[in-house]
Motif scaffolding. Structure first.
Motif, PDB file in Angstrom:
ATOM      1  N   LEU A  87      35.990  36.027  -4.156  1.00  0.00           N
ATOM      2  CA  LEU A  87      34.804  35.495  -3.483  1.00  0.00           C
ATOM      3  C   LEU A  87      35.117  34.078  -3.042  1.00  0.00           C
ATOM      4  CD1 LEU A  87      31.436  36.107  -5.377  1.00  0.00           C
ATOM      5  CD2 LEU A  87      32.114  36.917  -3.117  1.00  0.00           C
ATOM      6  N   TYR A 124      24.699  30.527  -2.304  1.00  0.00           N
ATOM      7  CA  TYR A 124      25.286  31.676  -1.614  1.00  0.00           C
ATOM      8  C   TYR A 124      24.441  32.113  -0.427  1.00  0.00           C
ATOM      9  CZ  TYR A 124      28.084  31.990  -5.852  1.00  0.00           C
ATOM     10  OH  TYR A 124      28.931  31.708  -6.893  1.00  0.00           O
ATOM     11  N   HIS A 136      28.138  36.268   1.351  1.00  0.00           N
ATOM     12  CA  HIS A 136      28.566  36.375  -0.044  1.00  0.00           C
ATOM     13  C   HIS A 136      27.956  37.602  -0.704  1.00  0.00           C
ATOM     14  CE1 HIS A 136      29.302  31.938   0.422  1.00  0.00           C
ATOM     15  NE2 HIS A 136      30.391  32.270  -0.254  1.00  0.00           N
TER      16      HIS A 136
END
Lengths: 136, 136
Positions: free
Chosen positions: A32, A45, A49
């Motif tokens: 990530l 995020y 994401h």
DNA sequence: CATGGACCCTGTAGTCACTATAGGGTCAAG
DNA sequence: CTTGACCCTATAGTGACTACAGGGTCCATG
């Protein structure tokens, strides 16, 4: 516009059924991308994401290794590329799964027969222990 | 008498199909008792060690954890004891194996259907990637 | 405005069952 | 006496997290 949602790590965790520590772990191993930070240094995020993490979790549920997932994500990047390589990874994984199932079924049979021979006496004449012990 | 054999670690490894490092590991975690040492500080194993290590390896092959094996070995010690506890461990393990088989079979089905939908176009229309991606 | 509790941060160590490496010592054959 | 196979210890790495410890942030309530 206006539908762009921002999530902190706890919300992302809840949204994807992932533990917070696991998300931080995926960041550490570069699965990530590191997200933006808030004024108070909280991870922030966005939906990209969320999508990527959902992909990772789904693939993990299907038993792909992080290494395989990394490869799949790299392949998914280039949308013009032929998806042959994707197919190869998936089939390779299917082969692994088939092998594991066969191994476990063989093991299950043996274990079952070992258990079936136990007549609940004392340990000295226990067939389970005997079956594990070296051939006299 | 006279049939008492002594083995160094390499010979024990060969006799049981175990790697040398694994034997030292079992000693470290107290599954195998520390053997006597030769003048040159080499480990010197006897037949009791051979038997115990064979037991461990056989149980590992059947998928028992080291913790379960430790329990089995403790139980096997007391030959007068009822072997009910042995049976419990083995059945518990059988249950785990059954659960793993069921999980893998479900996974296999899903993986197979995902692969079946791949028509080898480009990544943009790859059904495998799509199946892993989040629900729109 | 202070306080409490839920949340977040970093960094490190632990899990399982080994496996691998570095940097040395021992032993037997040639 | 040298070579090479074997052995020793100690430490770190594997995969995929999980679990602290020791702090900082945020916000709702009193």
């Amino acid at each position: 516009m206006a539908t762009e949602k921002f999530l902190n790590i706890g919300a992302l965790a809840k949204a994807t059924g992932t533990k917070v520590e696991t998300i931080r772990w995926y960041e550490r191993v570069r699965l990530l991308p590191a997200p933006a930070r808030s004024a108070g240094n909280y991870r922030t995020y966005d939906e990209a994401h969320l999508g990527r993490l959902s992909f990772i979790r789904r693939a993990r549920d299907l038993g792909f290794s992080l290494e395989q997932i990394r490869a799949l994500l790299d392949l998914a990047e280039d949308r013009e590329r032929s998806c042959e390589a994707v197919d190869v990874i998936a089939r390779e994984h299917l082969g692994e799964v088939d092998r594991k199932i066969a191994d476990l079924q063989a093991l299950r049979l043996e274990l079952d027969s070992v258990i079936g021979q136990c007549h609940h006496g004392n340990v000295a004449e226990c067939r389970i222990i005997e079956a594990l012990a070296p051939p006299k």
